[in-house]
Design a protein around this motif. Structure first.
Motif, PDB file in Angstrom:
ATOM      1  N   ALA A  89       0.831  -1.211   0.000  1.00  0.00           N
ATOM      2  CA  ALA A  89       0.000   0.000   0.000  1.00  0.00           C
ATOM      3  C   ALA A  89       0.866   1.262   0.000  1.00  0.00           C
ATOM      4  CB  ALA A  89      -0.932  -0.004   1.215  1.00  0.00           C
ATOM      5  N   GLN A  90       1.929   1.268   0.789  1.00  0.00           N
ATOM      6  CA  GLN A  90       2.793   2.450   0.841  1.00  0.00           C
ATOM      7  C   GLN A  90       3.552   2.657  -0.462  1.00  0.00           C
ATOM      8  OE1 GLN A  90       5.248   2.664   4.338  1.00  0.00           O
ATOM      9  NE2 GLN A  90       3.506   2.543   5.711  1.00  0.00           N
ATOM     10  N   ALA A  91       4.025   1.578  -1.052  1.00  0.00           N
ATOM     11  CA  ALA A  91       4.742   1.677  -2.323  1.00  0.00           C
ATOM     12  C   ALA A  91       3.818   2.165  -3.432  1.00  0.00           C
ATOM     13  CB  ALA A  91       5.349   0.320  -2.686  1.00  0.00           C
ATOM     14  N   LEU A  92       2.617   1.614  -3.481  1.00  0.00           N
ATOM     15  CA  LEU A  92       1.658   2.038  -4.501  1.00  0.00           C
ATOM     16  C   LEU A  92       1.217   3.478  -4.292  1.00  0.00           C
ATOM     17  CD1 LEU A  92      -0.523  -1.171  -4.890  1.00  0.00           C
ATOM     18  CD2 LEU A  92       1.198  -0.274  -6.476  1.00  0.00           C
ATOM     19  N   PHE A  93       1.061   3.897  -3.041  1.00  0.00           N
ATOM     20  CA  PHE A  93       0.688   5.279  -2.753  1.00  0.00           C
ATOM     21  C   PHE A  93       1.758   6.236  -3.284  1.00  0.00           C
ATOM     22  CE2 PHE A  93       0.658   9.014   0.076  1.00  0.00           C
ATOM     23  CZ  PHE A  93      -0.604   9.509  -0.243  1.00  0.00           C
ATOM     24  N   ALA A  94       3.023   5.926  -3.044  1.00  0.00           N
ATOM     25  CA  ALA A  94       4.118   6.773  -3.543  1.00  0.00           C
ATOM     26  C   ALA A  94       4.071   6.858  -5.065  1.00  0.00           C
ATOM     27  CB  ALA A  94       5.463   6.222  -3.082  1.00  0.00           C
ATOM     28  N   LEU A  95       3.881   5.731  -5.700  1.00  0.00           N
ATOM     29  CA  LEU A  95       3.795   5.711  -7.156  1.00  0.00           C
ATOM     30  C   LEU A  95       2.599   6.523  -7.639  1.00  0.00           C
ATOM     31  CD1 LEU A  95       4.804   4.667  -9.873  1.00  0.00           C
ATOM     32  CD2 LEU A  95       3.402   2.623  -9.499  1.00  0.00           C
ATOM     33  N   ASP A  96       1.453   6.345  -6.997  1.00  0.00           N
ATOM     34  CA  ASP A  96       0.246   7.083  -7.386  1.00  0.00           C
ATOM     35  C   ASP A  96       0.429   8.593  -7.264  1.00  0.00           C
ATOM     36  OD1 ASP A  96      -1.082   4.700  -7.901  1.00  0.00           O
ATOM     37  OD2 ASP A  96      -2.129   4.675  -5.977  1.00  0.00           O
ATOM     38  N   VAL A  97       1.054   9.034  -6.178  1.00  0.00           N
ATOM     39  CA  VAL A  97       1.271  10.470  -5.964  1.00  0.00           C
ATOM     40  C   VAL A  97       2.173  11.041  -7.045  1.00  0.00           C
ATOM     41  CG1 VAL A  97       2.350  12.173  -4.424  1.00  0.00           C
ATOM     42  CG2 VAL A  97       0.799  10.445  -3.489  1.00  0.00           C
ATOM     43  N   VAL A  98       3.272  10.347  -7.336  1.00  0.00           N
ATOM     44  CA  VAL A  98       4.213  10.816  -8.352  1.00  0.00           C
ATOM     45  C   VAL A  98       3.549  10.869  -9.722  1.00  0.00           C
ATOM     46  CG1 VAL A  98       6.290  10.117  -9.629  1.00  0.00           C
ATOM     47  CG2 VAL A  98       6.320  10.205  -7.141  1.00  0.00           C
ATOM     48  N   LEU A  99       2.826   9.829 -10.066  1.00  0.00           N
ATOM     49  CA  LEU A  99       2.170   9.804 -11.378  1.00  0.00           C
ATOM     50  C   LEU A  99       1.101  10.882 -11.492  1.00  0.00           C
ATOM     51  CD1 LEU A  99       1.836   5.961 -11.983  1.00  0.00           C
ATOM     52  CD2 LEU A  99       3.519   7.551 -12.952  1.00  0.00           C
ATOM     53  N   ALA A 100       0.330  11.066 -10.445  1.00  0.00           N
ATOM     54  CA  ALA A 100      -0.715  12.098 -10.478  1.00  0.00           C
ATOM     55  C   ALA A 100      -0.095  13.489 -10.592  1.00  0.00           C
ATOM     56  CB  ALA A 100      -1.591  12.002  -9.225  1.00  0.00           C
ATOM     57  N   ALA A 101       0.996  13.716  -9.896  1.00  0.00           N
ATOM     58  CA  ALA A 101       1.639  15.029  -9.926  1.00  0.00           C
ATOM     59  C   ALA A 101       2.231  15.346 -11.293  1.00  0.00           C
ATOM     60  CB  ALA A 101       2.736  15.090  -8.867  1.00  0.00           C
ATOM     61  N   ALA A 102       2.667  14.338 -12.021  1.00  0.00           N
ATOM     62  CA  ALA A 102       3.331  14.542 -13.303  1.00  0.00           C
ATOM     63  C   ALA A 102       2.444  14.226 -14.505  1.00  0.00           C
ATOM     64  CB  ALA A 102       4.587  13.682 -13.358  1.00  0.00           C
ATOM     65  N   ALA A 103       1.190  13.914 -14.265  1.00  0.00           N
ATOM     66  CA  ALA A 103       0.292  13.461 -15.339  1.00  0.00           C
ATOM     67  C   ALA A 103       0.119  14.507 -16.434  1.00  0.00           C
ATOM     68  CB  ALA A 103      -1.069  13.107 -14.758  1.00  0.00           C
ATOM     69  N   ALA A 104       0.134  14.036 -17.667  1.00  0.00           N
ATOM     70  CA  ALA A 104      -0.213  14.887 -18.799  1.00  0.00           C
ATOM     71  C   ALA A 104      -1.730  15.099 -18.765  1.00  0.00           C
ATOM     72  CB  ALA A 104       0.211  14.222 -20.105  1.00  0.00           C
ATOM     73  N   ASP A 105      -2.168  16.242 -19.231  1.00  0.00           N
ATOM     74  CA  ASP A 105      -3.594  16.595 -19.152  1.00  0.00           C
ATOM     75  C   ASP A 105      -4.539  15.493 -19.631  1.00  0.00           C
ATOM     76  OD1 ASP A 105      -3.159  19.009 -17.893  1.00  0.00           O
ATOM     77  OD2 ASP A 105      -3.125  20.155 -19.765  1.00  0.00           O
ATOM     78  N   PRO A 106      -4.293  14.861 -20.787  1.00  0.00           N
ATOM     79  CA  PRO A 106      -5.235  13.830 -21.247  1.00  0.00           C
ATOM     80  C   PRO A 106      -5.340  12.615 -20.317  1.00  0.00           C
ATOM     81  CG  PRO A 106      -3.742  14.466 -23.028  1.00  0.00           C
ATOM     82  CD  PRO A 106      -3.235  15.099 -21.770  1.00  0.00           C
ATOM     83  N   HIS A 107      -4.353  12.425 -19.468  1.00  0.00           N
ATOM     84  CA  HIS A 107      -4.317  11.241 -18.604  1.00  0.00           C
ATOM     85  C   HIS A 107      -4.477  11.587 -17.123  1.00  0.00           C
ATOM     86  CE1 HIS A 107      -3.112   8.834 -22.030  1.00  0.00           C
ATOM     87  NE2 HIS A 107      -2.286   9.813 -22.344  1.00  0.00           N
ATOM     88  N   ARG A 108      -4.700  12.852 -16.831  1.00  0.00           N
ATOM     89  CA  ARG A 108      -4.760  13.305 -15.438  1.00  0.00           C
ATOM     90  C   ARG A 108      -5.825  12.571 -14.627  1.00  0.00           C
ATOM     91  NH1 ARG A 108      -2.026  16.922 -13.613  1.00  0.00           N
ATOM     92  NH2 ARG A 108      -1.801  18.067 -15.546  1.00  0.00           N
ATOM     93  N   ASP A 109      -7.049  12.494 -15.139  1.00  0.00           N
ATOM     94  CA  ASP A 109      -8.119  11.819 -14.384  1.00  0.00           C
ATOM     95  C   ASP A 109      -7.795  10.349 -14.146  1.00  0.00           C
ATOM     96  OD1 ASP A 109      -9.624  14.119 -14.106  1.00  0.00           O
ATOM     97  OD2 ASP A 109     -10.868  13.707 -15.865  1.00  0.00           O
ATOM     98  N   GLN A 110      -7.240   9.705 -15.151  1.00  0.00           N
ATOM     99  CA  GLN A 110      -6.872   8.293 -15.027  1.00  0.00           C
ATOM    100  C   GLN A 110      -5.804   8.099 -13.955  1.00  0.00           C
ATOM    101  OE1 GLN A 110      -4.946   6.838 -18.563  1.00  0.00           O
ATOM    102  NE2 GLN A 110      -4.411   4.879 -17.635  1.00  0.00           N
ATOM    103  N   LEU A 111      -4.817   8.985 -13.913  1.00  0.00           N
ATOM    104  CA  LEU A 111      -3.724   8.824 -12.955  1.00  0.00           C
ATOM    105  C   LEU A 111      -4.070   9.362 -11.567  1.00  0.00           C
ATOM    106  CD1 LEU A 111      -0.660   9.532 -15.287  1.00  0.00           C
ATOM    107  CD2 LEU A 111      -1.529   7.332 -14.484  1.00  0.00           C
ATOM    108  N   LEU A 112      -5.106  10.177 -11.481  1.00  0.00           N
ATOM    109  CA  LEU A 112      -5.592  10.627 -10.175  1.00  0.00           C
ATOM    110  C   LEU A 112      -6.557   9.629  -9.544  1.00  0.00           C
ATOM    111  CD1 LEU A 112      -6.247  14.438 -10.747  1.00  0.00           C
ATOM    112  CD2 LEU A 112      -4.738  13.441  -9.033  1.00  0.00           C
ATOM    113  N   ALA A 113      -7.179   8.800 -10.359  1.00  0.00           N
ATOM    114  CA  ALA A 113      -8.213   7.873  -9.879  1.00  0.00           C
ATOM    115  C   ALA A 113      -7.754   6.989  -8.711  1.00  0.00           C
ATOM    116  CB  ALA A 113      -8.731   7.014 -11.031  1.00  0.00           C
ATOM    117  N   PRO A 114      -6.558   6.399  -8.765  1.00  0.00           N
ATOM    118  CA  PRO A 114      -6.155   5.558  -7.625  1.00  0.00           C
ATOM    119  C   PRO A 114      -6.088   6.328  -6.307  1.00  0.00           C
ATOM    120  CG  PRO A 114      -4.755   5.109  -9.518  1.00  0.00           C
ATOM    121  CD  PRO A 114      -5.588   6.317  -9.859  1.00  0.00           C
ATOM    122  N   LEU A 115      -5.660   7.578  -6.362  1.00  0.00           N
ATOM    123  CA  LEU A 115      -5.601   8.379  -5.142  1.00  0.00           C
ATOM    124  C   LEU A 115      -6.998   8.671  -4.605  1.00  0.00           C
ATOM    125  CD1 LEU A 115      -2.805  10.958  -5.982  1.00  0.00           C
ATOM    126  CD2 LEU A 115      -2.697   9.059  -4.370  1.00  0.00           C
TER     127      LEU A 115
END
Length: 122
Positions: A89-115
């Motif tokens: 859970a902690q490893a995935l949370f770190a990955l989710d935060v990084v991906l959401a912070a760096a997401a390109a606009d077309p993929h932002r909702d997809q990469l924010l969804a796990p958070l």
């Protein structure tokens, strides 16, 4: 982003081995045979190339943040403070935060969804 997870070997059941083997730190403090940072860097760069992440992000820095968070979780796991599920859970949370912070606009909702669905690492 499965390549990012695979870089750390993050998959259910991975950390089911004898606790004393890993928690003993007998090999000079080395728990991992090799650092997953190189694979994380490649995976992040590939995600940027594919347009999942913004073109202006520094993927090496993103990989370093995920790596540092996973090492922190690994230390907690080795010390017996968290179990396998909590490590994941902690490893995935770190990955989710990084991906959401760096997401390109077309993929932002997809990469924010796990958070939004999983919540914080607590």
């Amino acid at each position: 982003m499965s390549s990012v997870l695979n870089a750390w070997g993050i998959r259910p059941g991975l950390f089911v081995h004898p606790c004393e083997r890993v928690r003993g730190w007998e090999a000079g403090g080395r728990v991992l045979d090799r650092s997953p940072l190189v694979r994380l860097r490649r995976a992040m760069a590939q995600a940027r190339t594919q347009g999942l992440l913004r073109a202006d992000v520094e993927t090496d820095a993103l990989a370093a943040v995920v790596s540092a968070a996973c090492v922190g979780a690994l230390h907690q796991w080795v010390a017996g403070r968290i179990d396998d599920e909590r490590f994941l859970a902690q490893a995935l949370f770190a990955l989710d935060v990084v991906l959401a912070a760096a997401a390109a606009d077309p993929h932002r909702d997809q990469l924010l969804a796990p958070l939004r669905t999983r919540g914080g690492a607590e």
